[in-house]
Design a protein around this motif. Structure first.
Motif, PDB file in Angstrom:
ATOM      1  N   LEU A  37       0.822  -1.214   0.000  1.00  0.00           N
ATOM      2  CA  LEU A  37       0.000   0.000   0.000  1.00  0.00           C
ATOM      3  C   LEU A  37       0.853   1.260   0.000  1.00  0.00           C
ATOM      4  CD1 LEU A  37      -2.756  -1.034   2.567  1.00  0.00           C
ATOM      5  CD2 LEU A  37      -2.949  -0.941   0.074  1.00  0.00           C
ATOM      6  N   THR A  38       2.035   1.172   0.578  1.00  0.00           N
ATOM      7  CA  THR A  38       2.926   2.331   0.614  1.00  0.00           C
ATOM      8  C   THR A  38       4.250   2.082  -0.091  1.00  0.00           C
ATOM      9  OG1 THR A  38       3.804   1.629   2.756  1.00  0.00           O
ATOM     10  CG2 THR A  38       1.970   3.216   2.769  1.00  0.00           C
ATOM     11  N   ARG A  39       4.484   0.867  -0.544  1.00  0.00           N
ATOM     12  CA  ARG A  39       5.735   0.518  -1.227  1.00  0.00           C
ATOM     13  C   ARG A  39       5.427  -0.179  -2.550  1.00  0.00           C
ATOM     14  NH1 ARG A  39      10.520   0.208   1.722  1.00  0.00           N
ATOM     15  NH2 ARG A  39      11.348  -0.120  -0.366  1.00  0.00           N
ATOM     16  N   PRO A  40       5.081   0.581  -3.593  1.00  0.00           N
ATOM     17  CA  PRO A  40       4.745  -0.043  -4.885  1.00  0.00           C
ATOM     18  C   PRO A  40       5.919  -0.773  -5.522  1.00  0.00           C
ATOM     19  CG  PRO A  40       4.857   2.341  -5.094  1.00  0.00           C
ATOM     20  CD  PRO A  40       4.957   2.035  -3.637  1.00  0.00           C
ATOM     21  N   ASP A  41       7.140  -0.514  -5.078  1.00  0.00           N
ATOM     22  CA  ASP A  41       8.308  -1.167  -5.656  1.00  0.00           C
ATOM     23  C   ASP A  41       8.358  -2.664  -5.358  1.00  0.00           C
ATOM     24  OD1 ASP A  41       8.659  -0.302  -3.009  1.00  0.00           O
ATOM     25  OD2 ASP A  41      10.838  -0.251  -3.188  1.00  0.00           O
ATOM     26  N   VAL A  42       7.598  -3.141  -4.377  1.00  0.00           N
ATOM     27  CA  VAL A  42       7.591  -4.569  -4.066  1.00  0.00           C
ATOM     28  C   VAL A  42       6.302  -5.251  -4.516  1.00  0.00           C
ATOM     29  CG1 VAL A  42       9.197  -4.356  -2.133  1.00  0.00           C
ATOM     30  CG2 VAL A  42       6.739  -4.242  -1.715  1.00  0.00           C
ATOM     31  N   ALA A  43       5.406  -4.535  -5.177  1.00  0.00           N
ATOM     32  CA  ALA A  43       4.105  -5.098  -5.562  1.00  0.00           C
ATOM     33  C   ALA A  43       4.257  -6.327  -6.462  1.00  0.00           C
ATOM     34  CB  ALA A  43       3.247  -4.035  -6.248  1.00  0.00           C
ATOM     35  N   HIS A  77      12.973   4.466   2.077  1.00  0.00           N
ATOM     36  CA  HIS A  77      12.245   4.812   0.858  1.00  0.00           C
ATOM     37  C   HIS A  77      10.767   4.962   1.225  1.00  0.00           C
ATOM     38  CE1 HIS A  77      15.301   2.902  -2.128  1.00  0.00           C
ATOM     39  NE2 HIS A  77      15.885   3.655  -1.232  1.00  0.00           N
ATOM     40  N   TRP A  78      10.133   5.985   0.723  1.00  0.00           N
ATOM     41  CA  TRP A  78       8.715   6.164   0.976  1.00  0.00           C
ATOM     42  C   TRP A  78       8.129   7.015  -0.134  1.00  0.00           C
ATOM     43  CZ3 TRP A  78      12.263   7.763   4.804  1.00  0.00           C
ATOM     44  CH2 TRP A  78      12.635   9.093   4.728  1.00  0.00           C
ATOM     45  N   LEU A  79       6.814   7.054  -0.158  1.00  0.00           N
ATOM     46  CA  LEU A  79       6.127   7.883  -1.138  1.00  0.00           C
ATOM     47  C   LEU A  79       6.150   9.334  -0.680  1.00  0.00           C
ATOM     48  CD1 LEU A  79       2.970   5.751  -1.959  1.00  0.00           C
ATOM     49  CD2 LEU A  79       4.972   6.106  -3.387  1.00  0.00           C
ATOM     50  N   VAL A  80       6.462  10.229  -1.586  1.00  0.00           N
ATOM     51  CA  VAL A  80       6.487  11.657  -1.283  1.00  0.00           C
ATOM     52  C   VAL A  80       5.442  12.329  -2.163  1.00  0.00           C
ATOM     53  CG1 VAL A  80       7.872  13.755  -1.321  1.00  0.00           C
ATOM     54  CG2 VAL A  80       8.927  11.589  -0.697  1.00  0.00           C
ATOM     55  N   LEU A  81       4.572  13.109  -1.562  1.00  0.00           N
ATOM     56  CA  LEU A  81       3.572  13.861  -2.310  1.00  0.00           C
ATOM     57  C   LEU A  81       3.993  15.322  -2.348  1.00  0.00           C
ATOM     58  CD1 LEU A  81       0.300  12.273  -0.892  1.00  0.00           C
ATOM     59  CD2 LEU A  81       1.504  11.715  -3.000  1.00  0.00           C
ATOM     60  N   ARG A  82       4.047  15.857  -3.560  1.00  0.00           N
ATOM     61  CA  ARG A  82       4.460  17.247  -3.745  1.00  0.00           C
ATOM     62  C   ARG A  82       3.284  18.074  -4.237  1.00  0.00           C
ATOM     63  NH1 ARG A  82       8.700  14.058  -5.409  1.00  0.00           N
ATOM     64  NH2 ARG A  82      10.687  14.502  -4.435  1.00  0.00           N
TER      65      ARG A  82
END
Length: 156
Positions: A37-43, A77-82
């Motif tokens: 849900l927060t780490r799409p790199d492992v989906a 590593h995490w999602l960053v919203l700008r």
């Protein structure tokens, strides 16, 4: 997990999985599903681990351990919203044609960005067997377009 060495990728492309300790495996893989849900790199890697919950083998355990080692090495590593004033959607899709030797179904995935922000992603086994890599890519594109159309309707 503190004793494990970290790795640079969540899945090794040379590992061949097959459907040939169930409860503990299901518990760990279930937790990894929440991580996506927060780490799409492992989906993609977690998707493959989920396909063997009924009868995991040593290969599947190796995959799960590798994902955990990858997460350990990339815990910052995490999602960053700008903030952005432009509202443009951009979608990317890809397919992995017939990689699984058991059912020959392809896996597709997509990532959708709202300006620089990743807002939607998925990795899923396709429902039917693709006859070619082009067929698998078109099916992945159709799934991404459906998600993109739904997101556009939210912003309209």
């Amino acid at each position: 997990m503190t004793d494990y060495k970290s790795v640079s990728t969540p899945m090794s492309w040379t590992m061949k999985l097959s459907a040939q300790g169930g409860a503990h495996y299901r518990s760990i893989v279930g937790a990894l599903q929440y991580v996506t849900l927060t780490r799409p790199d492992v989906a993609y890697a977690v998707n493959h681990a989920c396909q063997y919950m009924h009868a995991p083998t040593n290969n599947q355990w190796s995959l799960v351990k590798r994902i955990m080692r990858y997460l350990k090495g990339t815990q910052h590593h995490w999602l960053v919203l700008r903030r952005s004033s432009d509202f443009s959607l951009q979608a990317f899709s890809d397919a992995d044609w017939a990689r699984n030797n058991d059912h020959r179904k392809s896996t597709d995935g997509y990532a959708i960005f709202l300006d620089p922000n990743l807002i939607s992603w998925a990795s899923k086994k396709q429902c039917t067997v693709a006859r070619s890599s082009t067929d698998a890519e078109y099916k992945a594109l159709a799934v991404a377009c459906a998600e993109l159309t739904w997101l556009r309707s939210l912003f309209a």
